[in-house]
Write a protein that holds these residues in place. Sequence first.
Motif, PDB file in Angstrom:
ATOM      1  N   ALA A 106       0.829  -1.203   0.000  1.00  0.00           N
ATOM      2  CA  ALA A 106       0.000   0.000   0.000  1.00  0.00           C
ATOM      3  C   ALA A 106       0.863   1.251   0.000  1.00  0.00           C
ATOM      4  O   ALA A 106       0.581   2.229  -0.714  1.00  0.00           O
ATOM      5  CB  ALA A 106      -0.913  -0.020   1.218  1.00  0.00           C
ATOM      6  N   ILE A 107       1.933   1.233   0.798  1.00  0.00           N
ATOM      7  CA  ILE A 107       2.836   2.392   0.845  1.00  0.00           C
ATOM      8  C   ILE A 107       3.522   2.590  -0.503  1.00  0.00           C
ATOM      9  O   ILE A 107       3.644   3.724  -1.003  1.00  0.00           O
ATOM     10  CB  ILE A 107       3.856   2.211   1.975  1.00  0.00           C
ATOM     11  N   SER A 108       3.951   1.500  -1.122  1.00  0.00           N
ATOM     12  CA  SER A 108       4.616   1.609  -2.430  1.00  0.00           C
ATOM     13  C   SER A 108       3.664   2.144  -3.490  1.00  0.00           C
ATOM     14  O   SER A 108       4.063   2.909  -4.376  1.00  0.00           O
ATOM     15  CB  SER A 108       5.159   0.238  -2.854  1.00  0.00           C
ATOM     16  N   ALA A 109       2.403   1.748  -3.404  1.00  0.00           N
ATOM     17  CA  ALA A 109       1.420   2.253  -4.373  1.00  0.00           C
ATOM     18  C   ALA A 109       1.249   3.754  -4.215  1.00  0.00           C
ATOM     19  O   ALA A 109       1.162   4.493  -5.209  1.00  0.00           O
ATOM     20  CB  ALA A 109       0.094   1.526  -4.178  1.00  0.00           C
ATOM     21  N   ALA A 110       1.192   4.239  -2.974  1.00  0.00           N
ATOM     22  CA  ALA A 110       1.081   5.677  -2.754  1.00  0.00           C
ATOM     23  C   ALA A 110       2.332   6.390  -3.243  1.00  0.00           C
ATOM     24  O   ALA A 110       2.264   7.480  -3.829  1.00  0.00           O
ATOM     25  CB  ALA A 110       0.842   5.955  -1.276  1.00  0.00           C
ATOM     26  N   PHE A 111       3.489   5.793  -2.989  1.00  0.00           N
ATOM     27  CA  PHE A 111       4.751   6.385  -3.445  1.00  0.00           C
ATOM     28  C   PHE A 111       4.777   6.494  -4.969  1.00  0.00           C
ATOM     29  O   PHE A 111       5.240   7.499  -5.537  1.00  0.00           O
ATOM     30  CB  PHE A 111       5.912   5.541  -2.941  1.00  0.00           C
TER      31      PHE A 111
END
Length: 740
Positions: free
Chosen positions: A73-78
Amino acid sequence: MPDKKITELPVVSTISDLDIAPVVQGGLISGETRRTTVAQLRSGILAERPLHVREFGAVGDGTTDDTAAINAAISAAFALGGGTVLLGPRRYLVNSGELLVRENVILQGQLHQGGFRMNSDYATVRYTIVLNPAYTIRVQRNGGIHGVAIMRSGMTRATTLRQGLDEAAAFAGTAVTLGNGAAGGSAGNGADSSLTRLLILGFNWGIWSEGNARVRISDILGDCTNGLYLGRSFDVSRISEVNWHPLLTTARSWSNTRIPIAAVENNGSGLFRITTASPHGLASGDMINVAEVRGSGAPACYGRWVVTVVDGSRLDLRGSSFAGLWGSGGAVYINPNRRLGSAFVINDADMASFENCFEYGHEIGFDVQNAVHAGHFSNVGTDGWNDMADPSTVGIRIAGTSLRTKWVGGFISSKGCSVQVTTTGAEQHEIIGVDVTGGARRIAEVLSGQLSFVGCDFTGAPGTGNVTISAIHLGSGTGSLIVTGCDTSPVTFTADNAAAMQKLQLAANRPGTSTPNTQRIAAGRLELASVSAAAAIETRLSTDVDGAVNIHRRSATDGAQLTLANSASSVVAQLSVASNDLVLETRSGATVTERLRMASNGTLTVGTGPLVLAADPTAALHAATRQYVDAQFTDRRMTTVLLSGATALAQASHNARMLIANPGTTLSINWASTGDGFSCSVVNRTGGDLALTLSGFTGSTPSNSDGFTKIRSGGVATLLLYSPDGGTTRICHLTGAGAP
């Protein structure tokens, strides 16, 4: 599939992104019927919403490993250039690797987590990451974590003293690391990151930041062995509302356990053995404090000890050396709220700001280490279990090459030493308007470096035994210590030597409404100066570490025209105590010479030079009983003492006096109370011969060439005590009106 009504279709249990759903049939603008997928629907309608970890497979049941899902999820936001990743009201286990909060991404829970829970029960706290202590949550540049609880996996709720001690000992790992540097490692890229509204429980380090500029950390509550490390932080990092407190063990019936001591003895191997009045519940290797024993005859067992358990009520103090003879008193203090680390560590930082921060129970509250430049601390505090009297703890420690540290407001309380300064530079550290309380050892220690107390309130007590908890101490390597505008009424200033005490400067301090306007100096020098209006003459009164009182002037020569410039201080008179004698000395040429000595027994001896009195005693108002020969004092009229009962003659009361023995008088003489050189005259008015009872003499009756052993009725006799051989032979000689 045969035709069916919509109401006859099976209910879909889950919808995937690839499911097809008819949305629009032909309309006015478009005559065709169109279809879409759930994924298209999500991206079209919710294009700008935060991402949620549930969308990437996070379960949040506290037992399923959600590490990969949260990182996804964090990588998708990044990948979208940054944004917010939401945690739901669940407990997410991170058990297989680090969480990496990447640049420009915020991991967010609820508005605020709070801190204290009844009975330290944190098992149902939501918006929680349960973190394996082998890993950390790493935050990169411009990233942050807001409104999340971070708890060490394996953490249990302690319900007994034993469980509380074990829980505190199990703290491990680092909860949050800013940048790429792991705890104790190299610098990272976590500049401009932020942490707010976090609850952090059960770790060795709560937050670790190394090499990150302009970090923002606020509204943090936590219970960790060590709280926050801020190293190599430049361009003004801001820390506020950070509170490290023993949340997991506090406010319980066993949180602060005091057990009275029933006995203190030698264990047979030279160690102190403590017997407690009730079962202690400890295990070998546990740590205790022994207090309240300073005046009991065994002061050496006071302090902090690791114990070896003998049985349910007996403990041996490891590393101790038995001494003294215990009589009564004392207690064993067991403290599961103890955290053997530092709440705040600051190293190599410029203008870092700490506001409204607090800690309880740590070994060191605020540890300001090397190269901290102009650190600012406003309304901060430290506290601990004062009754335990742990001498090893420190509230504020300013050390190494730190310079120009400023502390404003707040209080430093209940540590072994509230303030300790061991810096190397010449710049002044300042503590302004702070309530500085004496703990188990001292209020403050300035061992090296420069320190000012301005407008502070000092509180403390004189302590007992050899412990002075109200002391401000200057070490042999100290720089200047300036105390101004403070309440110094409870303070005793001490120093390693006179040179160190000369670095103390006191000005405009408040002595307290019930305390005389005096300042106690336990060792070293206190100077009071008087300077003329023209600043040409200065006189100083000082006390030295050896107890001498000196009168100084700013000239080595006599004369009215004394100048301050280019002149050395010269002692012109000195009053001191030597072997309990009061000695007055004055300068004669280049040396100071003894002039008058008053011995502890009252004997007054004139040194070099005559004793000159006025020729006319009436004009000089001398006593009329004094006799003068050639204008010199020679003798004093014999004093009379009236006796009428049993009297034991003594040096102080009867030597060189005329004793009038009235009816009822009996006399006894003890050599120990009179001694060599004692003499007196006795007038016998008893109506019969007066006998003498002797003790401690060579003979049991007085010595007399006529064989007389009594004083004749109505007669006058002299008693003279002497030893012709220096003490082996002790004689009472009776002369005058003797009787057989």
